[in-house]
Design an enzyme around this catalytic site. Structure first.
Site, PDB file in Angstrom:
ATOM      1  CE  LYS A  13       0.872   1.928   3.866  1.00 24.42           C
ATOM      2  NZ  LYS A  13       1.032   2.895   4.201  1.00 24.42           N
ATOM      3  CG  ASP A  26      -0.626   0.403   7.028  1.00 22.91           C
ATOM      4  OD1 ASP A  26      -1.198   1.645   6.962  1.00 22.91           O
ATOM      5  OD2 ASP A  26       0.463   0.577   7.460  1.00 22.91           O
TER       6      ASP A  26
END
Length: 344
Positions: free
Chosen positions: A47, A183
């Site tokens: 990410k 996350d």
């Protein structure tokens, strides 16, 4: 090393519909099979944060800062494979990859590995014993602001959902992931999403939505170059530096100023990529990796050549964005001679 982004068609063919939080079905891996798979492999993307606004720290969150971020998954993946083991045999973990960082240290506690923590969280939620063999092929740089550990945890959650025949929806998988870190709930489904709270509250940005179209129009899609480093940055140290120096002017990533102070080469790489024609270039999350969105092949080559010539980065990794996890169940079959093979 690069990973191709999984198209929606390929994703659906591999594992059935991948739902969004609170709505559609969970990934399914048993279509056209009567038995559960013997193992499941998941390619889970890294990410980056297209924007990262950092608010005050909250004591009730263990000192974590309030965040408002736009996540984007990059087609640079780790592959986690979860395989069934005999009852009572416990778990095992095997790590492979050229750039394992301190994961390969003899002092590393494998029980604290993100994938192992995800295994135990899923086992507790499902009422199962963690008799699972995990293997991780790491391509996402370690300690780089790219959520490599979170991707491994998310991949484990997705793999066990299929391996154990749970068929839980993504909303439930995200709840498990949220117990492990900020996350990880995003990494379960990838794509684009907004993260709030300390990053764990995920609002998906659906394909074709106004926000999706706006992000693409701004150039946050297509070709990406990741400038990676041998060095790692400690996220707590970056936040401590942020508390001291603040966000700085004009940075959509509020942590960028702190990360560049701790790792100046990242700032050099950002500046060089923008001068070479990148549509966007910034420090990824808490750094030190730098992400550059390159609108054309010519710009991609120019940025890469600039980085190589200056030595502003240690490794250059090509990827695509946005990306989604790819789930691949493996089933055993027996031939006429009684030999068992695993279809991959």
């Amino acid at each position: 090393m690069t990973s191709a982004v999984a198209s929606p068609a390929n994703l659906a063919a591999a594992n059935g519909p991948l739902g969004t939080a609170g709505t559609a079905d969970a990934p399914r891996g048993r279509r056209n099979h009567d038995a559960l798979p013997v193992s499941v492999s998941v390619d889970c993307p890294a990410k980056t944060n297209l924007t990262l606004e950092v608010g005050p720290a909250h004591e009730q969150w263990g000192g974590r800062h309030e965040l408002d971020t736009i996540y984007c998954a990059l087609g640079l993946t780790d592959t986690v494979t979860a395989g069934a083991k005999p009852a009572g045999s416990g778990f095992s973990l095997d790590l492979a990859g050229r750039h394992l960082g301190d994961l390969a240290s003899g002092a590393a506690d494998m029980r604290r590995n993100h994938a192992v923590l995800a295994l135990f969280a899923m086992a507790e939620e499902a009422g199962r014993t963690p008799d699972v063999a995990l293997s991780i092929d790491k391509r996402i740089p370690v300690g780089a602001g790219l959520a490599g550990g979170s991707a491994d945890a998310a991949a484990t959650i997705l793999a066990l959902n299929v391996l154990w025949g749970l068929d839980w929806p993504v909303a439930r998988l995200r709840k498990v992931a949220a117990t492990l870190g900020a996350d990880m709930p995003f990494c379960v489904a990838g794509g684009y999403a907004r993260g709030t709270g300390y990053g764990e509250i995920i609002t998906p940005i659906e394909e074709g939505s106004d926000m999706d179209r706006a992000l693409r129009a701004e150039g946050y899609c297509g070709g990406v170059l990741v400038g990676a480093y041998q060095a790692q940055l400690s996220t707590p140290k970056v936040y401590a530096a942020f508390d001291r120096v603040g966000a700085g002017d004009g940075h959509r990533n509020h942590l960028q100023r702190a990360a560049v102070e701790l790792h100046p080469r990242s700032g050099t790489a950002v500046d060089e990529a923008l001068r070479a024609g990148a549509r966007h270039a910034f420090v990824s999350g808490s750094g030190p990796s730098v992400v550059a969105f390159v609108p054309t092949e010519q710009v991609r080559e120019r940025v890469a050549e600039t980085w190589r010539r200056s030595g502003a980065v240690d490794r250059i990794i090509a990827a695509e964005a946005p990306a989604k996890p790819l789930i691949r169940p493996h089933y055993a079959s027996m031939d006429s001679a009684g030999s068992v093979t695993v279809a991959r």
